[in-house]
Every structure is written in structure tokens, then in C-alpha cells.
Design a protein around this motif. Sequence first.
Motif, PDB file in Angstrom:
ATOM      1  N   PRO A  84      52.466 -38.264  74.726  1.00  0.00           N
ATOM      2  CA  PRO A  84      52.377 -37.191  73.726  1.00  0.00           C
ATOM      3  C   PRO A  84      52.714 -37.648  72.309  1.00  0.00           C
ATOM      4  O   PRO A  84      52.066 -37.240  71.352  1.00  0.00           O
ATOM      5  N   GLU A  85      53.730 -38.507  72.178  1.00  0.00           N
ATOM      6  CA  GLU A  85      54.121 -38.969  70.840  1.00  0.00           C
ATOM      7  C   GLU A  85      53.237 -40.111  70.344  1.00  0.00           C
ATOM      8  O   GLU A  85      53.329 -40.506  69.167  1.00  0.00           O
ATOM      9  N   SER A  86      52.387 -40.628  71.215  1.00  0.00           N
ATOM     10  CA  SER A  86      51.504 -41.727  70.831  1.00  0.00           C
ATOM     11  C   SER A  86      50.216 -41.653  71.651  1.00  0.00           C
ATOM     12  O   SER A  86      49.992 -42.450  72.566  1.00  0.00           O
ATOM     13  N   VAL A  87      49.359 -40.690  71.315  1.00  0.00           N
ATOM     14  CA  VAL A  87      48.111 -40.506  72.049  1.00  0.00           C
ATOM     15  C   VAL A  87      47.173 -41.669  71.763  1.00  0.00           C
ATOM     16  O   VAL A  87      46.889 -41.993  70.610  1.00  0.00           O
ATOM     17  N   ARG A  88      46.709 -42.277  72.846  1.00  0.00           N
ATOM     18  CA  ARG A  88      45.829 -43.433  72.703  1.00  0.00           C
ATOM     19  C   ARG A  88      44.376 -43.008  72.493  1.00  0.00           C
ATOM     20  O   ARG A  88      43.643 -43.591  71.690  1.00  0.00           O
ATOM     21  N   CYS A 134      52.719 -35.881  64.377  1.00  0.00           N
ATOM     22  CA  CYS A 134      51.803 -36.875  64.934  1.00  0.00           C
ATOM     23  C   CYS A 134      51.709 -36.753  66.447  1.00  0.00           C
ATOM     24  O   CYS A 134      51.061 -37.565  67.096  1.00  0.00           O
ATOM     25  N   GLU A 135      52.340 -35.734  67.010  1.00  0.00           N
ATOM     26  CA  GLU A 135      52.374 -35.579  68.453  1.00  0.00           C
ATOM     27  C   GLU A 135      51.269 -34.652  68.941  1.00  0.00           C
ATOM     28  O   GLU A 135      50.988 -33.629  68.325  1.00  0.00           O
ATOM     29  N   VAL A 136      50.645 -35.020  70.045  1.00  0.00           N
ATOM     30  CA  VAL A 136      49.669 -34.161  70.711  1.00  0.00           C
ATOM     31  C   VAL A 136      50.061 -34.108  72.187  1.00  0.00           C
ATOM     32  O   VAL A 136      49.651 -34.949  72.982  1.00  0.00           O
ATOM     33  N   SER A 137      50.877 -33.130  72.554  1.00  0.00           N
ATOM     34  CA  SER A 137      51.331 -33.030  73.934  1.00  0.00           C
ATOM     35  C   SER A 137      50.330 -32.293  74.817  1.00  0.00           C
ATOM     36  O   SER A 137      50.294 -32.485  76.029  1.00  0.00           O
ATOM     37  N   SER A 138      49.505 -31.440  74.195  1.00  0.00           N
ATOM     38  CA  SER A 138      48.491 -30.702  74.942  1.00  0.00           C
ATOM     39  C   SER A 138      47.430 -30.195  73.980  1.00  0.00           C
ATOM     40  O   SER A 138      47.683 -30.051  72.781  1.00  0.00           O
ATOM     41  N   VAL A 139      46.255 -29.928  74.508  1.00  0.00           N
ATOM     42  CA  VAL A 139      45.174 -29.365  73.701  1.00  0.00           C
ATOM     43  C   VAL A 139      44.565 -28.186  74.446  1.00  0.00           C
ATOM     44  O   VAL A 139      44.720 -28.047  75.665  1.00  0.00           O
ATOM     45  N   THR A 140      43.890 -27.339  73.708  1.00  0.00           N
ATOM     46  CA  THR A 140      43.087 -26.276  74.299  1.00  0.00           C
ATOM     47  C   THR A 140      41.637 -26.535  73.930  1.00  0.00           C
ATOM     48  O   THR A 140      41.325 -26.836  72.778  1.00  0.00           O
ATOM     49  N   VAL A 141      40.761 -26.440  74.918  1.00  0.00           N
ATOM     50  CA  VAL A 141      39.335 -26.647  74.699  1.00  0.00           C
ATOM     51  C   VAL A 141      38.626 -25.314  74.884  1.00  0.00           C
ATOM     52  O   VAL A 141      38.726 -24.687  75.937  1.00  0.00           O
ATOM     53  N   THR A 142      37.924 -24.884  73.859  1.00  0.00           N
ATOM     54  CA  THR A 142      37.144 -23.655  73.907  1.00  0.00           C
ATOM     55  C   THR A 142      35.674 -24.057  73.900  1.00  0.00           C
ATOM     56  O   THR A 142      35.239 -24.800  73.023  1.00  0.00           O
TER      57      THR A 142
END
Length: 382
Positions: A259-263, A298-306
Motif C-alpha cells: 500500500p505504501e509503495s504500489v508497484r 503516496c499510499e494506495v491501499s485500495s481502489v474502487t473501479v466503476t
Amino acid sequence: MAKETKKTEKQQEDTNEIYGDMLEAIFSHVPLIDLVPASHVSKAWNRAVFSSLCHLNKVKPWLMVHAQKKRPPHVKSTLAYDPRSRVWIEIKQPPVSHVSVLRSSNSTLLYMLSPTRLSFSSDPLHLTWHHVDVPLSWRTDPIVAAAGDLIVLAGGACEFEDDPLAVEIYNVRNRTWKRCENMPAILKDSAAATWLSVAANCGKIYVSEKYSGVTYSFDPETKTWRGPYDLRPDQNMFFSTIAFSDDNRLILIGLTGMPESVRSVKVWEVKGESMEELREIGEMPEEVLEKLKGIRSCEVSSVTVTSAGDTLYIHNNSNPEEIAVCEIVEGEVCEWSSLKNVLVNDETEVMDRLVFTSSRVSMADLQRALSRENATFAVKQI
């Protein structure tokens, strides 16, 4: 004299053809909402409008961003993004009695569930709401999906309910609820919208654990579950979600790294009777990923896809100021872009909760909407 007349008619035809081509080119740059009145000017304009939409600049699925006030009376405002025209449109309509939290199934379905009723809207512009009796089991965070004329509620039951895996189906035609086979027992600890992503078409519903990839399918006609299936094509994936594409193909979107370093953010097509074949069809470009992360976090722990059609709108749940757009072209490759979420500002973060839907909006949908006396549309210059 006859030759002169034929020559004049030929010149007129050539002039009309050139005029038609020019008109089509002009209309290709006009917002879809403004093409509705233009199509009624004359038969020639009507032909030019629809020819332009067919050959030059086709209609693409819209993104709807709904901002709901967290405090009563939970007033809602809506902005729609038209990717064909690259404009935001403010949609104003009479307020709906928002007695509870506004939610989305991450497609066209928008809904609210309170102790007294279920309210839902599935038309492309969400101008019509249906209010029905509450399901047999009270729920706080259920998975909700629309499969044709059926609305399926699964899991999400309160702690005091006996059955956290209960599934109920509401038939829109005869306005009745019906209990059916429970969710699989393996989902007992994750049977809620917080932990499961959902994808639905007219014939089948899929639910997938966001952090493990364990997936099941549900047939609303036979009311039976099948699975489990393993949707974890990359061992470095820490989060995933699912969606349907335009031709009813199941699509998997996954985040790899930490989450803190999305590849990376990758897109797979899921195939096979047992969902055993996962074919990678795209990866989010680095510049789009950086925008998704945002400036403040800069963190991406989760996303929502619509999703709607072959377009996926992806936003960072902790920082939705930028939206990544993935268009699946001919089912083979992904074309990426991004757009700024104009509803996000300092005040929005404190006062509003944002809900996203997406739908295929046609000229006929806009025509019906513009004919309503209680709805207005305004293009916002951003």
C-alpha cells in the motif's frame, strides 16, 4: 435545357454533401447534451448528428460522481463526466428523501437501505427512484447487485442477526422478496460490501474477496452458488476488484507491491469454465499511477473501479482527487488517461461522502431527461 437542369441538381447534391460533411465534423466537437436540441433543427441536422456519433466521435460511458452531505437531511448533488465531449455536467433535480447512506454497486445501480425501506435507481442518469419494503433480514453493509429485473442482497447482516450469509432477491416486476441459498460458508468473515467486490450482468453475479482473490459466482435464476475460484494471477498482488466489460467478459483489476509503495495496477481478462485462465491485457502507466496516488498521500491501499461498457474508472479510496480511466479497445489492449475529480476539495472531504456510478447514456436518455420539467443540466467549464 434538360442538361442544364441535371447539372444544377448535381451541383446542389455536391453542395449538400460537402455541407453535410462539414456539419458532421462540427458536431463531433459539440457536447452530447447540446446535440439533443441540434438534432431537432432539421432532417439534415438530425442525419448529421447521428452520422457524427456513428463515425467521427462515438458516445462513451459517463462517470457520475454523487456528493452526499453526511448530516441530515443528506442532500445530494451530482456531476456527470462525458468522456466523448470531455466536459463535466451538473445535474439538478428535486431532492430525494435521503434517509440513509447513499451507496453504489460500482456500475449503474445506486441505492440506499434504511430500517424502513430500500430505495434504488438504475436508470442511466438516476432521475427515477424506486422505494420498496425492506428485506426480511436487516442488513448494514450488504453486497447489492442488479441482474435484469432482480435486485440481489447478500451478507452484510447486523451482529444480532442469526444468519450473516443470508441472500434475498427482490423481483422488480412482482414486487416481492424471496430467500434463497446462503452465501458459501467460507465467506462468513468477509460477507459484506467492505470486503467483497461485486460484478453483475443479466445472467450472473460474481463476488470476490478484495484481499485474497477468492471468488464465487451466483446464478439469480437457479439461486445457486458455484466456486471457489482463485483470482490471484500475481503473488505480489495485495488488493483486487472485479468488473464486467461490454461483451460480458469478467475483468480483474489488481494492485501489486505494498500500500505504501504500489508497484503496478494491472488489468486481466478472466476466462474458462473454472476461471482458470487469466490473460493480462494492460498495466497502468507510471504517470497515471502517480496521479492516482495524489500529492498529499503516496499510499494506495485500495481502489474502487466503476465500470460501464468497456470503460473502467478507477479512483484511490483514500484520496479520490484524480480518477484513472482505462478503455479496453477491441478486448485486447488498454488505453489509459486520467481526469481531475472536480467535486474534491477541502470542504468536500469534511462535509460530503462521494459515491461513483457509471452508465451508458444515449441521446434517447438525454432527450427523455431534458423533457422533464424538474431536471436541469448545465455544462460546467473546468
